[in-house]
Design a protein around this motif. Sequence first.
Motif, mmCIF file in Angstrom:
data_model
loop_
_atom_site.group_PDB
_atom_site.id
_atom_site.type_symbol
_atom_site.label_atom_id
_atom_site.label_comp_id
_atom_site.label_asym_id
_atom_site.label_seq_id
_atom_site.Cartn_x
_atom_site.Cartn_y
_atom_site.Cartn_z
ATOM 1 N N GLN A 230 0.826 -1.208 0.000
ATOM 2 C CA GLN A 230 0.000 0.000 0.000
ATOM 3 C C GLN A 230 0.859 1.256 0.000
ATOM 4 O OE1 GLN A 230 -3.957 0.343 0.406
ATOM 5 N NE2 GLN A 230 -2.822 1.756 -0.901
ATOM 6 N N VAL A 231 1.904 1.258 0.819
ATOM 7 C CA VAL A 231 2.832 2.388 0.832
ATOM 8 C C VAL A 231 3.454 2.583 -0.559
ATOM 9 C CG1 VAL A 231 5.033 3.223 1.760
ATOM 10 C CG2 VAL A 231 3.341 2.181 3.297
ATOM 11 N N ALA A 232 3.873 1.478 -1.184
ATOM 12 C CA ALA A 232 4.491 1.553 -2.511
ATOM 13 C C ALA A 232 3.532 2.167 -3.523
ATOM 14 C CB ALA A 232 4.925 0.163 -2.964
ATOM 15 N N LEU A 233 2.275 1.742 -3.513
ATOM 16 C CA LEU A 233 1.299 2.262 -4.470
ATOM 17 C C LEU A 233 1.032 3.744 -4.244
ATOM 18 C CD1 LEU A 233 -1.083 -0.817 -4.397
ATOM 19 C CD2 LEU A 233 0.166 -0.001 -6.416
ATOM 20 N N ILE A 234 0.983 4.175 -2.982
ATOM 21 C CA ILE A 234 0.816 5.600 -2.682
ATOM 22 C C ILE A 234 2.014 6.396 -3.196
ATOM 23 C CG2 ILE A 234 0.721 7.279 -0.785
ATOM 24 C CD1 ILE A 234 -0.901 5.119 0.781
ATOM 25 N N ARG A 235 3.224 5.862 -3.003
ATOM 26 C CA ARG A 235 4.430 6.535 -3.485
ATOM 27 C C ARG A 235 4.415 6.644 -5.014
ATOM 28 N NH1 ARG A 235 9.260 5.042 -3.162
ATOM 29 N NH2 ARG A 235 10.219 6.989 -2.434
ATOM 30 N N ILE A 236 3.999 5.568 -5.680
ATOM 31 C CA ILE A 236 3.926 5.586 -7.146
ATOM 32 C C ILE A 236 2.954 6.656 -7.619
ATOM 33 C CG2 ILE A 236 3.120 4.286 -9.152
ATOM 34 C CD1 ILE A 236 4.235 1.754 -7.718
ATOM 35 N N ALA A 237 1.778 6.727 -6.988
ATOM 36 C CA ALA A 237 0.789 7.736 -7.378
ATOM 37 C C ALA A 237 1.355 9.141 -7.234
ATOM 38 C CB ALA A 237 -0.470 7.584 -6.529
ATOM 39 N N GLY A 238 2.167 9.354 -6.200
ATOM 40 C CA GLY A 238 2.748 10.673 -5.970
ATOM 41 C C GLY A 238 3.766 11.088 -7.013
ATOM 42 N N MET A 239 4.282 10.140 -7.795
ATOM 43 C CA MET A 239 5.270 10.445 -8.826
ATOM 44 C C MET A 239 4.639 10.715 -10.192
ATOM 45 S SD MET A 239 7.900 7.293 -8.094
ATOM 46 C CE MET A 239 8.296 6.773 -6.424
ATOM 47 N N MET A 240 3.328 10.459 -10.312
ATOM 48 C CA MET A 240 2.711 10.430 -11.640
ATOM 49 C C MET A 240 1.839 11.647 -11.903
ATOM 50 S SD MET A 240 1.610 6.404 -11.814
ATOM 51 C CE MET A 240 0.997 6.565 -13.494
ATOM 52 N N LYS A 241 1.697 11.967 -13.170
ATOM 53 C CA LYS A 241 0.802 13.040 -13.566
ATOM 54 C C LYS A 241 -0.643 12.545 -13.531
ATOM 55 C CE LYS A 241 2.495 13.844 -17.614
ATOM 56 N NZ LYS A 241 2.724 14.321 -19.011
#
Length: 244
Positions: free
Chosen positions: A146-157
């Motif tokens: 879950q942490v990883a997916l939140i981090r990924i979302a934060g990097m994306m447009k």
Amino acid sequence: MRDRPAWLYDETKQIGTDYEDLSQIRGYDQRMAKIRDVDREVAEVLDLIELSPEATVLELGCGTGEFPIAAAGRCRKVIAADVSLPMLAFARDKASLRLREAGRATDLQRIEFVEGGFLTYRHEGEPLDAVVTAFALHHLPDFWKQVALIRIAGMMKEGGRLFIRDVVYSFDPAEYEIFFDRYLLRMAEIGGEGTPQDMVIHIRDEHSTIGWIMERMIERAGFSIEAADYRAGFIATYLCLKRG
């Protein structure tokens, strides 16, 4: 990678294949070629994420480099991240050889190989157009997924595409013994010696989750799921869009 806090999950831990050992990396690459149609999988991903010529795409857990090699011909920049330096070296050498043999040597300049993982990669620059990860997210327990997916979302447009392919369980858990026994027999037929043992280690020691849990984690991270596909009770793919 930067220094990590003492409480952060260690995603460099080795389970099964030792991704610091070049001979094991080669063996892993050969086994995957037997049990998977890697070229088809990569082509499917590229078609789904619809990269523009100016796009930047990140692959987390780039492994032996199949996706970056193909994607470099479709977009401006491919960031290939992995927690294993020997794996990155293997992928870089493979990309150089493949691209030169294919007359695409200039495409190598579009690939940036970076040490980093789901919990440690730090993106700099403009938000990403797309993120891809294949058969890597199961290395994390569910909280850290879950942490990883939140981090990924934060990097994306906003509107960027996330593609996930992983070992996700969609069979009836009440029939786990029958399912696993049959699956291991099938893998022995397809992959030959060594493959069933890899699967045993995965089932016993790694962190595959259940499909409905995975879907909820993806949505809670800020994505909408455009398509979810479950195959053989063991493999899942998700095409997701970053919500505003």
